[in-house]
Design a protein around this motif. Structure first.
Motif, PDB file in Angstrom:
ATOM      1  N   THR B  40     -43.143   9.371 -28.910  1.00 44.01           N
ATOM      2  CA  THR B  40     -41.974   8.449 -28.506  1.00 44.01           C
ATOM      3  C   THR B  40     -42.565   9.115 -26.936  1.00 44.01           C
ATOM      4  N   ALA B  41     -43.712   8.268 -26.254  1.00 46.30           N
ATOM      5  CA  ALA B  41     -44.068   8.361 -24.548  1.00 46.30           C
ATOM      6  C   ALA B  41     -43.642   7.259 -24.552  1.00 46.30           C
ATOM      7  N   LYS B  43     -40.420   4.462 -24.402  1.00 48.34           N
ATOM      8  CA  LYS B  43     -39.057   4.868 -24.447  1.00 48.34           C
ATOM      9  C   LYS B  43     -38.243   3.582 -24.441  1.00 48.34           C
ATOM     10  N   PRO B  44     -36.642   3.125 -25.125  1.00 47.54           N
ATOM     11  CA  PRO B  44     -36.124   2.404 -24.843  1.00 47.54           C
ATOM     12  C   PRO B  44     -35.155   2.565 -23.698  1.00 47.54           C
ATOM     13  N   GLY B  45     -35.325   1.488 -22.967  1.00 43.42           N
ATOM     14  CA  GLY B  45     -34.695   1.826 -21.781  1.00 43.42           C
ATOM     15  C   GLY B  45     -33.496   0.409 -21.624  1.00 43.42           C
ATOM     16  N   TYR B 104     -39.055   8.616 -16.895  1.00 43.76           N
ATOM     17  CA  TYR B 104     -39.027   8.208 -17.975  1.00 43.76           C
ATOM     18  C   TYR B 104     -39.202   6.859 -17.983  1.00 43.76           C
ATOM     19  N   SER B 107     -44.355   5.453 -18.688  1.00 40.60           N
ATOM     20  CA  SER B 107     -45.684   5.722 -19.201  1.00 40.60           C
ATOM     21  C   SER B 107     -45.624   4.320 -20.057  1.00 40.60           C
TER      22      SER B 107
END
Lengths: 776, 157
Positions: B40-41, B43-45, B104, B107
């Motif tokens: 999960t590093a 991320k959806p942004g 956030y 990554s």
């Protein structure tokens, strides 16, 4: 001796965040978790005639489809004017209309597309001044019929006014007569977005015994608990709210919105775990955004360059629902003049509904908006008086004895030292009088200055708490209700604790997630009050530890407790410091060589409640809403192309009176980040609505943020005028870097282009459209 | 051309490990990494290629995993922040330079920087660094700290 305060202690969350181990709300496993998606309104103002959910319900894997009919409750932290899902009418484009719960995200998305809504469009209201005009349609039919949760909200029946705050001091009519120079100016600032990189999201599940578990990306876990408890009549203790790492908040995660929808989703499927995720586009159009503002300012100066009178009207565009915006309006009134000594003042700050996306707190809590207006006016006045704008500000700066707009008497402790900030920034920003300097043909450089100040507007009874336990190695665990969303409050609190115990900050471990079941309540992680409020709770918890350590020590050494000292991780008698007991041997009680147990295990607890705050007098505005002020000065330098109307920001400087520098590097970074946000929002960010009130393409491709390569050189300086009641003299700190930057940029560009810029954002087009002063 | 229908099992090479996962042809690489492999590093942004929070490395190059289907990653070498094992110079550089606040976007930036170093073992000019890092957004820092981290990464090795 300082063991921790004033040191650039490394962030407690540093290695979690560079290894992917820092978990955010949507990083937790999803097996067995249902997915929820929203259908949102395509109209800015319309009656809902019919919603057809039959096709959506027919899809395999769809568990439930909810509409406004399923949730009659209304929400809002101040005025309960907002349904969780629109009922009968939609008031902004993007308003949640239906919610689908399905086995997975693709199924939920497919079902959302099959819901059919029939709208009957209503006239839209798009600006606060339009909303205030006679005959404008009412966005809420009975604005005074909504339940008020705090008494100082004043909706005006039969209008689009959600609340109004007045400041009245001295006699402005008389004082304007004495003025030699007058500026009257109107300003317009559009709404914009928070755009934390983590999109807002929430999860919910309900146990068979009715216990509710919410996991959310939130700055306000305790407000989530409170609002759910009150709306759905669930005892607060049966609601557990967990907030892991938060990927940026900036005020946008202070409201309670998705948490309620996630709860409704879970309730509709028998309490099963549901995750509600929204795409970036809905995060921008549906979840609350930053306020818009219209302002009419009139300020007069006498022959000595002293401001004599100000008549200020601010119309806050709160969008379709109020959320916290009445208090943002109150915050404008509280600080409406900027940090200047003005004896005669009349201010009207009005919170006005429009058919825009509803708004909520944004970094600066309205100060980043009204400061642009008042600080632009100050430059216009300085120019008319032929005074250096920075010297003009020093001449008018508040000082001990001045009265704030709400007639609080300034002291060094209460408000800090603006004159020192202004003097220090001269050197930091190499101030040269503020005139444009030609560089080459059609190219000039110019600097603009602006000041800011900010007090807070919490409920008068806001609380915080801290609990401390020891580990067997003598190190401590600090547990507070403070959310870690980037502002590094946890590390600063650890430093305060370490200093109190006279140990290194690495002897303090922090809990970087909040669980309302285990962490003592902290009002909200907002208003820059973490180090002030939670800091005071930590100080009290530390005192509690020290008292217990002394008690244990006195029993071990057989001397009075006041002879016992605690330092460097040791407990010893003042009379014989050579003989000591290490923390590890005494914090869990002491065991003598003979095996006798002495004393008790040491557990620290501290609570803090704000005191001495008041509501504002409805007529004069007299009162005090926050414990103290933080103020400072900022300068932006631009290089402008006079032909192309383009510009580059060369450097941005801030000198801020923080009371006490707790962590130089972390605080410098926080101010630089604030300046970056200020530059981005004032140079390019705006929601653009069409004539029907539909926001044009709300996504990150068209709504451009500043990226690397566009940033200026940041310069940060600190002034330390201690605040008498806080830990180590610190002042509220976090948001402030953003506040004066739009104004400083506006002032720099006005000097460069010779145009009175009164509209944000300051794009080349805005500058080009603004008439040149020579032609006015 | 390979044609996928329904759910298919594909082989992914991620962080040095071989994985077999059952995916729909339309599944994003980002979602498969996060939801099936627990990585999960990334991320959806924005899920639109605009913010870069989902950046991973594919065969040594930075790729936005929200713009790539999982099935497209078959046969390629995927590296995520978890695969850096805390030992990549850019990770310590980010810590030392205070190059993040909320963390956030971190990554994504780490992977762009790591790829930059992979493709340019010697420190490139500032404008090249800017060009590489413009693909990603950070809302907390002023970018200066991230720039400093890139310099530290090159200076430390």
């Amino acid at each position: 001796m300082n063991t921790a305060i004033g040191k650039s202690v490394r962030r407690k969350d540093a290695w979690d965040k560079v290894t992917g181990k820092a978990l955010y709300t949507d990083d937790f496993p999803i097996s067995g978790v249902l997915a929820a998606r929203l259908l949102t309104s395509t109209c800015a103002h319309a009656r809902i005639l019919h919603i057809d959910i039959s096709k959506a319900l027919g899809i395999k894997g769809v568990k439930a489809v909810l509409t406004g009919a399923d949730c009659p409750e209304l929400f809002g932290p101040l005025l309960q004017d907002r349904p969780a899902l629109a009922r009968d009418v939609v008031r902004y484009a993007g308003e949640p209309v239906a919610l689908v719960v399905a086995t997975d995200k693709p199924t939920a998305e497919r079902a959302v597309r099959l819901i059919k809504v029939d709208y009957e469009p209503l006239a839209v209201v798009l600006t606060p001044s339009q909303a205030m005009a006679e005959g404008t349609p009412l966005i809420h039919k009975q604005v005074n019929g909504y339940k008020k949760l705090l008494t100082d909200i004043y909706p005006e029946a039969g209008t689009n006014i959600a609340s109004r705050y007045r400041m009245q001091k001295g006699n402005t009519a008389e004082a304007f007569q004495r003025c030699k120079v007058l500026v009257e100016q109107r300003f317009f600032l559009p709404p914009s977005a928070h755009l934390a990189m983590e999109v807002r999201t929430a999860r919910a599940e309900i146990s068979s015994d009715g216990s509710v578990l919410i996991t959310a990306s939130s700055q306000s876990p305790y407000s989530v608990r409170k609002q759910l408890s009150e709306a759905f009549l669930i005892p607060a203790g049966k609601i557990q709210v967990r907030v892991p790492y938060v990927g940026g908040g900036f005020g946008g995660k202070a409201p309670v919105m998705l948490e309620v929808l996630a709860f409704l989703a879970s309730r509709s499927v028998g309490g099963k775990a549901v995750r509600l995720t929204i795409p970036r586009e809905q995060d921008m159009a549906s979840a609350p955004c930053r306020m818009g503002l219209e302002a009419d300012l009139k300020v007069g100066v006498d022959e000595n360059g002293l401001i004599q009178a100000a008549d200020l009207t601010y119309l806050l565009d709160c969008g379709a629902y109020t959320d916290i915006s009445p208090y943002m309006t109150k915050a404008i009134a509280m600080d409406c003049t900027g940090p200047y000594h003005i004896e005669n003042l009349s201010c009207d700050a009005i919170c006005v509904y429009t058919n825009h996306t509803y708004v909520t707190s944004f970094r600066g809590f309205s100060h980043e908006s009204f400061t642009f207006c008042i600080e632009r006016v100050l430059d216009m006045l300085a120019s008319k008086c032929s005074l250096d704008p920075l010297e003009f500000r020093i001449r008018n700066a508040i000082r001990p004895g001045s009265l704030t707009p709400s007639q609080v008497e300034c002291t060094a402790s209460l408000t800090g030292d603006l004159t020192k900030c202004l003097n220090n920034i001269k050197q930091l920003a190499q101030w040269n009088g503020g005139n444009a300097v030609p560089i080459k043909e059609n190219t000039v450089r110019a600097k603009g200055v602006a000041c800011f100040w900010k007090t807070e507007n919490p409920p008068t009874d806001a609380i915080s708490g801290a609990m401390i336990t020891f580990n067997p190695d003598g190190s401590m665990n600090l547990n507070t209700g403070v959310v870690e969303m980037g502002s590094n409050g946890q590390t600063h609190l650890a430093q305060i604790l370490a200093e109190k115990l006279q140990v290194d900050a690495d002897q303090v471990h922090v809990v970087t997630s909040v669980d309302t079941r285990t962490a003592p309540e902290h009002w909200k992680t907002v208003a820059s009050l973490t180090e002030y409020m939670a800091g005071l709770a930590v100080v009290r918890a530390a005192d509690d530890l020290l008292e217990q350590l002394r008690s244990n020590g006195s029993q071990v050494f057989g001397c009075p407790a006041d002879e016992i000292e605690v330092a460097n991780g040791r407990v010893f008698s003042k009379k014989n410091p050579e003989q000591f007991i290490a923390f590890k041997d005494i914090v869990q009680g002491y065991k003598s060589q003979q095996g006798e147990s002495i004393g008790e295990p040491v557990l620290g607890r501290g609570g803090f409640m704000l005191k001495g705050l008041s509501m504002l007098d409805p007529q004069t505005g007299q009162g005090k809403t926050g414990p103290e002020w933080t103020l400072g000065a900022q300068v932006v330098e631009v290089e402008a192309d006079l032909k192309a109307f383009s510009y580059r920001i060369l450097n941005a400087s801030t000198v801020i009176d923080v009371g006490k520098v707790i962590n130089p590097e972390s605080m410098r970074a926080m101010i630089a980040g604030g300046m970056a946000m200020g530059i981005s929002l004032s140079s390019r960010e705006a929601y653009i609505y069409d004539q029907d009130g539909i926001p044009r393409l709300p996504n990150l491709r068209t709504y451009k943020l500043m990226h690397i390569g566009q940033e200026p050189d940041y310069r940060v300086g600190f002034v330390e005028t201690p605040e008498d009641n806080s830990p180590y003299g610190l002042r509220s700190f976090a948001e402030h870097g953003v506040i004066g930057i739009p104004a400083a940029l506006g002032n720099a560009l006005a000097a460069a282009f010779g145009r009175q810029l009164v509209i944000l954002p300051l794009t080349p087009e805005t500058i080009w459209r603004t008439p040149s002063e020579e032609h006015v | 051309m390979v044609k996928y229908e329904g759910k298919v099992v594909i082989a992914l090479q991620v962080n040095g490990e071989a994985h077999e996962v059952a995916v729909r042809p339309s599944d994003l690489l980002l979602d498969v990494l996060r939801e099936q492999l627990g990585l999960t590093a990334a991320k959806p942004g924005c899920l639109n290629g605009d913010c870069g929070a989902c950046t991973i490395m594919l065969d040594g190059w930075p790729v936005k995993s929200c713009l790539m289907l999982a099935v497209e990653a078959e046969g390629h070498v995927v590296l995520t922040v978890e695969g850096l094992n805390g030992t990549a110079p850019i990770q310590k550089a980010f810590v030392d330079a205070d190059a993040f606040q909320c963390g956030y976007c971190t990554s994504g930036f780490l992977m762009v920087c790591h790829a930059l170093k992979t493709q340019n073992p010697l420190m490139p000019k500032e404008n090249i660094i800017e060009e590489w890092l413009q693909s990603n957004l950070c809302r907390c820092t002023g970018y200066q700290e991230i720039r400093r981290a890139v310099r530290l990464m090159y200076e430390s090795t």
